[in-house]
Design an enzyme around this catalytic site. Structure first.
Site, PDB file in Angstrom:
ATOM      1  N   HIS A  41      -5.187  55.984 -54.579  1.00  0.00           N
ATOM      2  CA  HIS A  41      -4.680  54.657 -54.217  1.00  0.00           C
ATOM      3  C   HIS A  41      -3.167  54.570 -54.389  1.00  0.00           C
ATOM      4  CE1 HIS A  41      -5.424  53.832 -58.632  1.00  0.00           C
ATOM      5  NE2 HIS A  41      -4.308  53.131 -58.519  1.00  0.00           N
ATOM      6  N   GLU A  83      -3.793  48.812 -54.699  1.00  0.00           N
ATOM      7  CA  GLU A  83      -3.815  48.033 -55.934  1.00  0.00           C
ATOM      8  C   GLU A  83      -2.578  47.157 -55.959  1.00  0.00           C
ATOM      9  OE1 GLU A  83      -3.470  50.397 -59.526  1.00  0.00           O
ATOM     10  OE2 GLU A  83      -4.110  48.745 -60.822  1.00  0.00           O
ATOM     11  N   HIS A 114       3.020  52.945 -58.642  1.00  0.00           N
ATOM     12  CA  HIS A 114       2.562  54.337 -58.786  1.00  0.00           C
ATOM     13  C   HIS A 114       1.688  54.724 -57.604  1.00  0.00           C
ATOM     14  CE1 HIS A 114      -0.697  52.032 -60.865  1.00  0.00           C
ATOM     15  NE2 HIS A 114      -1.479  52.889 -60.256  1.00  0.00           N
TER      16      HIS A 114
END
Lengths: 134, 134
Positions: free
Chosen positions: B79, B130, B7
């Site tokens: 992010h 991430e 994502h």
């Protein structure tokens, strides 16, 4: 309206260094650098399984990303590009809903040779959105 | 090491307003809002053909994204989450290459119930990364 995420664009201060790090430290496939003087950027693509990350470095004295890098000297996340089937229909629908298209409102031919538009980040919660007709 | 883009996360000042706009103006499929007090965020996912956009609003008084929103009151790109097969192997390889993992270096269970780590944005040209083991 929104189709696939075509790419996520990140501005970096040094394209060679960034490409090397994505390749060697993150173990990603990275394309050879490409200078696009008509767009004021040099670019490499990090090729992932489902989309691409576009690493951008300013090229030339009036690069459209020079101001971003001046404000974010370390680099940072710049925009998301979504694919659309019909960029004129997408633009007209967005404008009818009160959205603002950057520039003169006419699609330009983008870095991939396809028509693109950019939407005003103030209309989308601080995120710059590119639409690309595929 | 890097697999799919799981994502792209965007911080927004008002989740209901952002979800409505992505649904009605951008014509995207948007999930129902989910409050995750243990992560200090409320979240909706914009479901695209090949990945997801995660819209995040701070939740509670010590939300990890409160400082970002204070610095970027309109919201912004926060992010990118990449999938990895083995998060411990990924971490050890990154640390051996001089990369810094945020927090105590141990994976946490993220918003999807999977182990996640965040990498220092200064090591990756201003972009917060991430990693999620899938």
């Amino acid at each position: 309206m929104l189709g696939r995420v075509n790419h996520i664009a990140l501005v970096v201060p040094n394209l060679a260094e960034a490409a090397a790090k994505y390749r060697s430290v993150l173990g990603a496939a990275v394309t050879a650098p490409d200078a696009l003087p008509e767009h004021g950027v040099s670019v490499v693509f990090v090729t992932l399984e489902n989309t691409k990350v576009e690493l951008l470095e300013p090229l030339g004295s009036d690069s459209p990303i020079a101001a971003f890098l001046a404000k974010n000297p370390a680099g940072g996340m710049h925009h998301i590009c979504y694919e659309v089937e019909d960029i004129i229909a997408a633009r007209d629908s967005l404008v009818a809903a009160g959205g603002r298209v950057l520039g003169d409102g006419q699609p330009k031919i983008g870095a991939h040779g396809k028509p693109v538009l950019f939407l005003h980040p103030k209309d989308f919660f601080g995120t710059l959105i590119e639409l690309e007709q595929v």
